[in-house]
Scaffold this active site. Structure first.
Site, PDB file in Angstrom:
ATOM      1  N   SER A 166     -21.814 -94.221  11.077  1.00 50.79           N
ATOM      2  CA  SER A 166     -22.328 -93.171  11.950  1.00 50.79           C
ATOM      3  C   SER A 166     -23.085 -93.801  13.102  1.00 50.79           C
ATOM      4  O   SER A 166     -23.647 -94.892  12.953  1.00 50.79           O
ATOM      5  CB  SER A 166     -23.288 -92.266  11.165  1.00 50.79           C
ATOM      6  OG  SER A 166     -23.988 -91.396  12.025  1.00 50.79           O
ATOM      7  N   TYR A 224     -31.120 -90.635   6.142  1.00 49.10           N
ATOM      8  CA  TYR A 224     -29.730 -90.790   6.582  1.00 49.10           C
ATOM      9  C   TYR A 224     -29.587 -91.990   7.507  1.00 49.10           C
ATOM     10  O   TYR A 224     -28.744 -92.863   7.306  1.00 49.10           O
ATOM     11  CB  TYR A 224     -29.293 -89.506   7.301  1.00 49.10           C
ATOM     12  CG  TYR A 224     -27.901 -89.565   7.880  1.00 49.10           C
ATOM     13  CD1 TYR A 224     -26.797 -89.271   7.094  1.00 49.10           C
ATOM     14  CD2 TYR A 224     -27.689 -89.905   9.212  1.00 49.10           C
ATOM     15  CE1 TYR A 224     -25.512 -89.319   7.620  1.00 49.10           C
ATOM     16  CE2 TYR A 224     -26.420 -89.960   9.741  1.00 49.10           C
ATOM     17  CZ  TYR A 224     -25.333 -89.662   8.942  1.00 49.10           C
ATOM     18  OH  TYR A 224     -24.065 -89.711   9.473  1.00 49.10           O
TER      19      TYR A 224
END
Length: 166
Positions: free
Chosen positions: A49, A62
């Site tokens: 990501s 995250y």
């Protein structure tokens, strides 16, 4: 994904993120690598990501786990080249996948959810998920070590590299 300010995040949320975004890919790669060494020219594609290249406020579990995953992926690429195994690290921008329905919100639920869902659905801050697979396959065919998906993500990564405190 856990969304909220760091002061309300628990250690468990960091552990959960690391289990999903670091340990699971590590165990998977470790299981595949012995077989891949026997079949020269194999490829591992890790989909990470942009949150692993740019620290994302209110998404620290995250983001921290994605930073770890990118480090793992890049390190594996360096070490496995000698075995003719390519490790491709794909770092897409926020994808419009409906993920707000699946987040865990901590802190001011209404405010945090609104912030995240706006980012997920706005064309300037998210990309269509259907575009990514073709780009990832092309990167694997080309043997690219890294793919940052979308112009927004490329700009964000370059800006963050130049001005990490901002």
């Amino acid at each position: 994904m856990q969304v909220g300010p760091q002061e309300v995040m628990t250690t468990k949320e960091y552990e959960d993120a690391m289990n999903i975004h670091f340990w699971a890919p590590l165990w998977t790669m470790k299981a595949c690598i012995p077989h891949f060494r026997q079949n020269k020219g194999e490829k591992i594609v890790n989909i990470t990501s942009i949150g692993g290249k740019v620290a994302v406020p209110h998404m620290l579990p995250y983001s921290a786990s994605k930073f770890a995953f990118i480090g793992l992926s890049e390190g594996m690429q360096s070490e496995l080249q000698q075995d003719n195994i390519d490790v491709i690290t794909a770092a897409p921008y926020l994808m419009n996948t409906g993920s707000p329905r699946n987040i865990t919100v901590r802190g001011d639920h209404e405010k945090e959810y609104a912030w995240f869902s706006l980012g997920d659905s706005t064309p300037l801050t998210s990309i269509n998920a259907e575009r990514a697979p073709g780009q990832i396959i092309e990167a694997a065919r080309n043997g690219d070590a890294e793919l940052v998906i979308s112009v927004q993500a490329q700009l964000a990564a370059k800006f963050y590299a130049l001005f990490p405190g901002l």
